[in-house]
Design a protein around this motif. Structure first.
Motif, PDB file in Angstrom:
ATOM      1  N   GLN A  37       0.804  -1.229   0.000  1.00 45.93           N
ATOM      2  CA  GLN A  37       0.000   0.000   0.000  1.00 45.93           C
ATOM      3  C   GLN A  37       0.831   1.271   0.000  1.00 45.93           C
ATOM      4  N   HIS A  38       2.147   1.132   0.169  1.00 47.68           N
ATOM      5  CA  HIS A  38       3.007   2.322   0.206  1.00 47.68           C
ATOM      6  C   HIS A  38       3.564   2.711  -1.169  1.00 47.68           C
ATOM      7  N   ILE A  39       3.208   1.965  -2.225  1.00 49.32           N
ATOM      8  CA  ILE A  39       3.672   2.305  -3.572  1.00 49.32           C
ATOM      9  C   ILE A  39       2.801   3.423  -4.134  1.00 49.32           C
ATOM     10  N   GLU A  40       3.429   4.476  -4.605  1.00 43.09           N
ATOM     11  CA  GLU A  40       2.725   5.696  -5.011  1.00 43.09           C
ATOM     12  C   GLU A  40       1.580   5.439  -5.991  1.00 43.09           C
ATOM     13  N   SER A  41       1.838   4.685  -7.062  1.00 46.45           N
ATOM     14  CA  SER A  41       0.832   4.512  -8.106  1.00 46.45           C
ATOM     15  C   SER A  41      -0.367   3.689  -7.647  1.00 46.45           C
ATOM     16  N   LEU A  42      -0.218   2.957  -6.539  1.00 50.82           N
ATOM     17  CA  LEU A  42      -1.315   2.135  -6.023  1.00 50.82           C
ATOM     18  C   LEU A  42      -2.108   2.841  -4.932  1.00 50.82           C
ATOM     19  N   ASN A  43      -1.727   4.066  -4.598  1.00 52.18           N
ATOM     20  CA  ASN A  43      -2.306   4.759  -3.455  1.00 52.18           C
ATOM     21  C   ASN A  43      -3.818   4.932  -3.574  1.00 52.18           C
ATOM     22  N   ASP A  44      -4.275   5.407  -4.744  1.00 50.92           N
ATOM     23  CA  ASP A  44      -5.717   5.624  -4.921  1.00 50.92           C
ATOM     24  C   ASP A  44      -6.482   4.312  -4.886  1.00 50.92           C
ATOM     25  N   LEU A  45      -5.909   3.270  -5.491  1.00 47.75           N
ATOM     26  CA  LEU A  45      -6.556   1.962  -5.521  1.00 47.75           C
ATOM     27  C   LEU A  45      -6.663   1.388  -4.114  1.00 47.75           C
ATOM     28  N   VAL A  46      -5.606   1.497  -3.332  1.00 47.90           N
ATOM     29  CA  VAL A  46      -5.624   1.010  -1.955  1.00 47.90           C
ATOM     30  C   VAL A  46      -6.665   1.775  -1.137  1.00 47.90           C
ATOM     31  N   ALA A  47      -6.781   3.075  -1.372  1.00 50.86           N
ATOM     32  CA  ALA A  47      -7.778   3.881  -0.658  1.00 50.86           C
ATOM     33  C   ALA A  47      -9.200   3.421  -0.987  1.00 50.86           C
ATOM     34  N   ARG A  48      -9.428   3.064  -2.264  1.00 45.16           N
ATOM     35  CA  ARG A  48     -10.761   2.575  -2.648  1.00 45.16           C
ATOM     36  C   ARG A  48     -11.047   1.211  -2.028  1.00 45.16           C
ATOM     37  N   ILE A  49     -10.016   0.378  -1.926  1.00 44.77           N
ATOM     38  CA  ILE A  49     -10.199  -0.966  -1.370  1.00 44.77           C
ATOM     39  C   ILE A  49     -10.437  -0.914   0.137  1.00 44.77           C
ATOM     40  N   GLY A  55     -10.473   2.076   2.216  1.00 50.08           N
ATOM     41  CA  GLY A  55     -10.997   3.294   2.826  1.00 50.08           C
ATOM     42  C   GLY A  55      -9.941   4.056   3.593  1.00 50.08           C
ATOM     43  N   VAL A  56      -8.686   3.613   3.506  1.00 50.38           N
ATOM     44  CA  VAL A  56      -7.579   4.240   4.227  1.00 50.38           C
ATOM     45  C   VAL A  56      -6.648   4.926   3.233  1.00 50.38           C
ATOM     46  N   VAL A  57      -6.372   6.202   3.451  1.00 52.37           N
ATOM     47  CA  VAL A  57      -5.415   6.932   2.616  1.00 52.37           C
ATOM     48  C   VAL A  57      -4.036   6.800   3.267  1.00 52.37           C
ATOM     49  N   VAL A  58      -3.144   6.093   2.602  1.00 52.95           N
ATOM     50  CA  VAL A  58      -1.796   5.872   3.133  1.00 52.95           C
ATOM     51  C   VAL A  58      -0.943   7.099   2.833  1.00 52.95           C
ATOM     52  N   ARG A  59      -0.392   7.697   3.872  1.00 48.23           N
ATOM     53  CA  ARG A  59       0.342   8.955   3.685  1.00 48.23           C
ATOM     54  C   ARG A  59       1.833   8.745   3.460  1.00 48.23           C
ATOM     55  N   GLU A  60       2.367   7.627   3.921  1.00 50.27           N
ATOM     56  CA  GLU A  60       3.787   7.343   3.695  1.00 50.27           C
ATOM     57  C   GLU A  60       3.910   6.520   2.421  1.00 50.27           C
ATOM     58  N   ARG A  61       4.543   7.114   1.399  1.00 54.19           N
ATOM     59  CA  ARG A  61       4.601   6.456   0.094  1.00 54.19           C
ATOM     60  C   ARG A  61       6.018   6.567  -0.485  1.00 54.19           C
ATOM     61  N   ALA A  87      -7.801  -8.561  -1.475  1.00 50.20           N
ATOM     62  CA  ALA A  87      -7.479  -7.624  -2.556  1.00 50.20           C
ATOM     63  C   ALA A  87      -6.029  -7.167  -2.482  1.00 50.20           C
ATOM     64  N   LEU A  88      -5.535  -6.882  -1.278  1.00 49.02           N
ATOM     65  CA  LEU A  88      -4.151  -6.429  -1.120  1.00 49.02           C
ATOM     66  C   LEU A  88      -3.165  -7.541  -1.461  1.00 49.02           C
ATOM     67  N   ARG A  89      -3.530  -8.767  -1.113  1.00 47.95           N
ATOM     68  CA  ARG A  89      -2.671  -9.898  -1.456  1.00 47.95           C
ATOM     69  C   ARG A  89      -2.535 -10.030  -2.974  1.00 47.95           C
ATOM     70  N   GLU A  90      -3.660  -9.900  -3.663  1.00 48.11           N
ATOM     71  CA  GLU A  90      -3.624  -9.983  -5.132  1.00 48.11           C
ATOM     72  C   GLU A  90      -2.764  -8.870  -5.712  1.00 48.11           C
ATOM     73  N   LEU A  91      -2.872  -7.664  -5.136  1.00 47.35           N
ATOM     74  CA  LEU A  91      -2.051  -6.542  -5.604  1.00 47.35           C
ATOM     75  C   LEU A  91      -0.567  -6.841  -5.448  1.00 47.35           C
ATOM     76  N   ALA A  92      -0.186  -7.379  -4.291  1.00 52.50           N
ATOM     77  CA  ALA A  92       1.225  -7.671  -4.036  1.00 52.50           C
ATOM     78  C   ALA A  92       1.757  -8.715  -5.003  1.00 52.50           C
ATOM     79  N   LEU A  93       0.998  -9.788  -5.195  1.00 54.67           N
ATOM     80  CA  LEU A  93       1.439 -10.847  -6.097  1.00 54.67           C
ATOM     81  C   LEU A  93       1.520 -10.345  -7.531  1.00 54.67           C
ATOM     82  N   ARG A  94       0.525  -9.535  -7.924  1.00 49.76           N
ATOM     83  CA  ARG A  94       0.493  -9.033  -9.297  1.00 49.76           C
ATOM     84  C   ARG A  94       1.637  -8.056  -9.549  1.00 49.76           C
TER      85      ARG A  94
END
Length: 379
Positions: A150-162, A164-170, A222-229
């Motif tokens: 969730q700390h990867i910049e380009s995934l920030n919006d997607l993680v927030a949608r999944i 509901g948390v906006v990760v500030r450290e990226r 969902a986060l697991r799938e993101l990491a593997l992908r």
């Protein structure tokens, strides 16, 4: 399923062959342990590898370790040399950060640095820990570090949608792209929930709140799938840069359409295959520059394009009088894994003389599956 062991590039052998003295003439190598969430075991695995390399004679130090009160992690950090943190007075509080200069002065072969996305204390020489890591790498020291997806910049919006948390450290995507090796530390959501309930991730008072928020089962899946992908994409891109090498981890479907009426049938079949595989979908029309399309044929191709778009596909047009070569070239360019074509409309005599399109594609595309769809007969 992609596991960490499958994505490791025999790092032990590489380190064993490395000169025992740190080489200041080269940039250090960076290995990132990445996971879907806190608690999957990234830091523990990093420390395990550090211990093993130390036993092999590699000079290993801990530049920064964050145990978060986890007993197993703290115990694993024992017996490794730890570079003391830099103490910094902020107001009335004494705070501590990694002492980058001390790590570089110590000149180890390998530094273990936890939590790559961490934001340093205001007033530090560098704002982010990944910038500290770059300094260590530039000094010729190899680095192992850890990161949550969730700390990867380009995934920030997607993680927030999944979540509901906006990760500030990226961290910028380039940090992951420039890494020499990325290893995914994978556990099931059920295993992570068990660790959380057993108090192995957070203090008891935080457990129930975590289960209701970030650590919900659907979030973890969902986060697991993101990491593997993400790691699979890196492996695929790395392989694609090697001349003559192909590593198509993700499925990609290509439908070959023509002026024949069965093209619409092929598109529907290809669309279903792509949907089933959750794969990108392409349609290809090869235009022979020596032949002119009639008005009805042009309208038919336009209809094919519209149907392709309805399936959220990309319609491709290329010129060429050698159809098999044109299809093969497109398949290689777009790293296609599945091709849908119709049965031959040519006479048996022409097939004997020239060979079928299918035979030509089989010869030129060794690692692509061909789906030959029979023409539906009208009754």
């Amino acid at each position: 399923m992609i596991h960490s062991s499958e994505l490791t590039n025999n790092s032990d052998a590489v380190y064993a062959q490395t000169n025992r003295n740190c080489d200041r003439t080269r940039r250090g190598k960076h290995k990132i342990f990445i996971g879907m969430a806190p608690g999957v075991g990234k830091t523990f695995r990093m420390l395990e590898e550090g211990h093993r390399l130390k036993l092999e004679g590699i000079d290993v130090v801990v530049g920064l370790l964050e145990t978060h009160g986890r007993k197993e992690t703290a115990e694993k950090g024992e017996a490794l040399e730890i570079v003391p943190r830099k103490q910094m007075l902020r107001g009335e509080k004494m705070l501590a950060e990694m002492d980058v200069e001390a790590v570089i002065l110590r000149r180890p072969q390998l530094a273990l640095i936890d939590e790559l996305a961490h934001t340093n204390i205001p007033g530090s020489q560098r704002e982010k820990r990944y910038q500290d890591v770059e300094e260590v790498l530039n000094a010729g020291i190899d680095v192992f570090s850890t990161l949550n997806i969730q700390h990867i910049e380009s995934l920030n919006d997607l993680v927030a949608r999944i979540t509901g948390v906006v990760v500030r450290e990226r961290i910028p995507d380039r940090i992951l792209e420039e890494a020499d090796e990325v290893v995914v530390i994978d556990v099931t959501p059920e295993t992570l929930e068990t660790r959380l309930r057993e108090g192995k991730i957070y203090a008891p008072e935080k457990i129930e709140q975590s289960l209701k928020n970030f650590f919900q089962r659907r979030h973890l899946i969902a986060l697991r799938e993101l990491a593997l992908r993400e790691v699979a994409d890196n492996v695929e891109e790395d392989a694609a840069t090697l001349k003559g090498q192909y590593c198509n981890i993700h499925e990609r479907v290509l439908v070959c359409v023509s002026t024949y009426p069965n093209s619409l049938q092929l598109l529907r079949r290809g669309g279903r295959i792509a949907n089933y595989m959750n794969a990108p979908f392409y349609a290809l029309f090869v235009n022979d520059p020596d032949k002119f399309l009639t008005k009805s044929e042009s309208l038919h191709v336009e209809t094919c394009e519209k149907l392709c778009q309805e399936f959220n596909g990309q319609f491709l047009r290329v010129n060429g009088n050698k159809i098999a070569k044109a299809i093969s070239d497109v398949a290689k360019e777009y790293r296609i894994t599945q091709i849908v074509i119709g049965e031959s409309q040519q006479s048996r005599w022409k097939l004997l003389l020239r060979g079928s399109l299918t035979q030509q594609l089989v010869r030129s595309l060794k690692h692509v599956d061909l789906h030959i769809i029979a023409t539906e007969k009208s009754h």
